[in-house]
Structure formats: C-alpha cells, structure tokens
Scaffold this active site. Structure first.
Site, mmCIF file in Angstrom:
data_model
loop_
_atom_site.group_PDB
_atom_site.id
_atom_site.type_symbol
_atom_site.label_atom_id
_atom_site.label_comp_id
_atom_site.label_asym_id
_atom_site.label_seq_id
_atom_site.Cartn_x
_atom_site.Cartn_y
_atom_site.Cartn_z
ATOM 1 C CD GLU A 146 -43.224 -11.966 -82.520
ATOM 2 O OE1 GLU A 146 -44.451 -11.772 -82.699
ATOM 3 O OE2 GLU A 146 -42.396 -11.815 -83.423
ATOM 4 C CB CYS A 147 -46.610 -10.352 -76.876
ATOM 5 S SG CYS A 147 -47.648 -9.244 -75.888
ATOM 6 N N GLY A 148 -47.311 -12.768 -75.635
ATOM 7 C CA GLY A 148 -47.908 -13.874 -74.904
ATOM 8 C C GLY A 148 -46.988 -15.078 -74.819
ATOM 9 N N GLY A 208 -39.389 -11.625 -76.094
ATOM 10 C CA GLY A 208 -39.738 -10.365 -75.457
ATOM 11 C C GLY A 208 -41.152 -9.953 -75.804
#
Length: 467
Positions: free
Chosen positions: A343-345, A441
């Site tokens: 996720e993200c990072g 993502g």
C-alpha cells in the site's frame, strides 16, 4: 465513578473541535497520560483514516490505539469494533477528526466526528481554541450545539475545554457558559511553551522523531491535572448509555485455520497500519512476523506471504536502495509466487525506481514496472470505494472494498485492476496492480469493510506455503 471491567456501560468520551489545529491531539495525549498516571486502564480511538495520531496515543498508553470510521464500516460493525476493545478497559477516549461536523467531501456530516458520536452514542467534549476571545466563545459553542442535523439537542456535546486560555478568563467564562448553555465547562489549557507537535508533508511527524516526547507529555499531564476538571470528565464518561454491539453477521463465520506466517514491514520507513487490519489477519490465522526493509538483510525465514504498508520511504530512499540484499530477497520471493500486498509507500518501494524528497531517483525492488516521482500536491486525496475490474487475489470482478489515498508522489504505472470512486461527486479513476497472488497500489485498504479480502489473502499465503 467508572464501571468495573466487562460491565455493559462502556464509559466513553470524545474530544472534538471546531476545526483542525484546535489542539485535539495534544490535549488528548495529555489527558491520556493524566489518566494513566491515575492508574486508570484507558484505551483510545481515532476518528477517521489517520495513522499518526494513534501512534501518539500508543506512546502514552502503551497499547495500540484503534481507528473508528463510519465511512469504512456500517454502524453495526463500527459499534462492534469499538466495544470489542472498550470491554478490555475501564475508559475509552476517542479523538475526533477535523471540525466536528466535517464529513465526506466537505459537504456532508457522514463520516464526521459527529457521525461517529451518533453511531456510538458517545458524550462529546468540544475543545475550543479561545485565544483572542472572551464572550465570543459562547456564540461559537452555541452555534455548534444548534447546528446538529435533525432534532435539537442532537449534537452530543456535553462539555467544553478552553484551549490557550488564562485562569482568569476561564473563571469568568465558566460561569457564563454554564449559566447560558446546556454544557459543562471542564477546564482550560494554558498556552504551553512546548505545546506544538511538528508537521511534515503527510501530517504530524511520528512520535519516535520527537525528542523527549515522554517528558513533554508528562509535563503536559501535570499541567492538565491542575487546569482540567478530570473528575468531571470521568463523571461525564460514566454517564454514557449502554451500547448494544453484537457480532455482525458477516464476521460470525470467520474461520481460523492452521497458522500461516506473514511478514509485515515495520520500521521508520513503513509504519502506517490499521491495528484492526492486523488483528483481522491474526483472527484468520496469520502469525505476523515484523521485519525491516531498512535494517534487515532478508525476509524472515519460512515466510508464506508479506505485507508492506505505507509510511515515509521517500525520507529513507537512499538507505532502502543501498540495502541490496533485502531488495533481492523481496524480488526473489515475488518472482517465486509468494503472495504479497503493498500500500502507498510499500507500492512505491516495489517499483523500479523511486524519487526522494529532493527529487533524486533511486533503484528499489523492481518487482513492479513503474517509476515513482515526487509531485507538488496531494494526489487523488481522500476516501474511495474500490471495485475489482479483473480476477485477482481478492476475488472476481465486482468485488468491493473501501479505502483512502493520501500521497504527494505518483507512479508511471498505477495499475488498472480496480476502479476507484469518490463517495461524493463524480471523480473516479483506475488504480492498483493485481494478479492471482498480489495486489499493490496507492490506496490504503480497510479490511473490515469487506473481510473476504483479507481472508482470500491469508488463504493464498496458506496455499503457497503448502506447495
């Protein structure tokens, strides 16, 4: 004053405010510390999709703080998640988000602090920044009391705390507030020399980055013992009505099968996790083993799947890039078919290259084909509902889960396995890379919004380990 443990009343309060920057987080942490100092077993919650404020709560009370969010979960599930933790303590303290009535899209009260107070039937203490005001404070409080949707008196506001007030001003205003308004004045907080928590591009800095945080919180708690009516706050919490919180039907059939070993990245670079997400994984059979992409040389042994959450990899891009043995370990595991979520990072870390805060590009894991670049503004910010477009690890097309995005970086390959829809307005976009053994993502997923998603992930890890 407070109930015995496991009694059904669940004493609780919420600290809310007219706006961000009113002092909610600092006062919540100081109050938590003062309660801990009194020997009260307290548990805390944060309203909304916030990772950092719960870290500060955890630093004070020594146990994970939880998030409660009426967008992510329906009322029944929200009450269940609250009560599941609240039954373990003598008192629950919720910290609100933004302004008290600020909800989805800025044009609705849904998912606001007020909404959470309604769903959980919680008395609210409004923290008012009174600097530069005297009697105008009454007009502000009256406005919040009268602005609740629906019937009069539905605000749940039962008390107020005046922040950045002097003793003399508070003494004068307390008499006026309690004679003119149906609320209790529960103390004040003077202007503090070290009463500011520093911020950066994603919000507050993390607790580990603040020098002498425990000492600062201890001093703050000592001040609040003198200036807040803590006994009055405890009485108000004890007046909270009983709360019905049965196990939702969708959670009654969760089956814990044989254990499965899942590695979760946790260090300075990757620290954004919902505690309830991790707990749900454990309930499904996950044995969570933490590892550090910054400091460790490889994934933990006998790993059957891995999870890399969000955080601040852009602040540590050079160190992450130079840890070539860890990058190779992750790349080889993914190539071997080991299930993973990012996720993200974590999504950024799995790309070919990633820029740091200075715009310098660094090679990273190379599991995914993209290149991550720094931008000058928040991208695709806020709540979303994700709908699967293709068959992948989480299920067939049409499967949905709720999430949020909050990032200043973007990727050349954001993926198109899911379609994201904002809850208010028409904005939508495709996102996330996904396949039969992975999903990655920018969205931060909230597992309890659809428990089938984490259940499928754990099952994929179990199957991989059985091969």
């Amino acid at each position: 004053m407070l109930r015995e443990k496991n009694n059904g009343r669940l004493p609780r309060i919420m600290l809310a405010a007219p706006s961000s920057g009113s002092g909610k987080t600092l006062i919540t942490c100081g109050l938590l510390q003062a309660l801990v100092n009194r020997g009260i077993h307290v548990i805390s919650f944060k309203c909304g999709p916030d990772y950092i404020d719960p870290m500060f709560h955890r630093k004070v009370i020594g146990t994970p703080s939880r998030n409660l969010d009426p967008f992510f979960t329906d009322g029944e599930t929200t009450r269940y998640l609250f009560a599941r933790q609240a039954r373990r303590a003598e008192l629950s303290v919720m910290e609100g988000v933004m302004g008290f009535y600020d909800g989805l899209g800025g044009v609705t009260v849904r998912a606001s602090s007020w909404d959470l107070a309604q769903v959980t039937d919680t008395p609210v203490i409004l923290v008012v920044n009174a600097r530069g005001m005297s009697l105008s404070v009454l007009a502000l409080i009256r406005g919040f009391l009268e602005s609740a949707p629906g019937q009069a008196g539905n605000s749940r506001i039962r008390g107020v705390i005046l922040n950045q007030a002097t003793a003399s001003v508070y003494t004068m205003l307390k008499k006026e507030i309690e004679s003119q308004l149906p609320v209790r004045a529960l103390g004040y907080v003077p202007r503090l020399e070290d009463g500011v928590i520093e911020s950066r591009h994603l919000g507050l800095v993390t607790p580990g980055e603040i020098r002498n945080l425990k000492e600062r919180l201890s001093r703050l708690a000592g001040t609040l013992e003198q200036t807040l009516d803590i006994d009055g706050i405890l009485r108000l919490a004890g007046e909270a009505p009983e709360l019905s919180a049965p196990v939702p039907e969708k959670l009654q059939n969760l089956i814990r099968k044989e254990p499965v070993r899942i590695a979760v990245a946790r260090d300075e670079a990757f620290c954004f996790y919902y505690e309830d997400n991790l707990e749900l994984l454990r309930r499904l059979g996950a044995e969570i083993v933490e590892f550090s992409p910054l400091h460790d040389e490889a994934l933990p042994g006998q790993t059957q799947g891995f999870l890399i959450g969000g955080g601040y990899p852009e602040l540590y891009a050079e160190t992450l890039s130079r840890n070539v043995s860890m990058l190779a370990s992750i790349r080889e595991a993914a190539a071997d078919g080991m299930p993973y979520l990012a996720e993200c990072g974590g999504f950024m870390y799995l790309q070919q290259t990633m820029e740091d805060m200075e715009g310098r590009s660094w090679p990273v894991a190379g599991v995914l084909p993209g290149h991550v670049k720094k931008t000058d503004r928040l991208g695709r910010f806020g709540y979303i509902t994700l709908t699967a477009k293709t068959p992948q690890i989480f299920g067939e097309p049409g499967a949905q889960i709720r999430a949020h995005e909050f990032h200043y970086f973007d990727c050349s390959h954001n993926g198109d396995a899911f379609h994201a829809q904002k809850p208010v307005g028409k904005r939508n976009w495709d996102c996330m890379a996904a396949g039969e053994n992975f999903a990655a993502g920018f969205p931060h997923l909230y597992y309890y919004s659809n428990p089938e998603f984490p259940e499928r992930f754990v099952e994929a890890c179990r199957k991989y380990g059985a091969v």
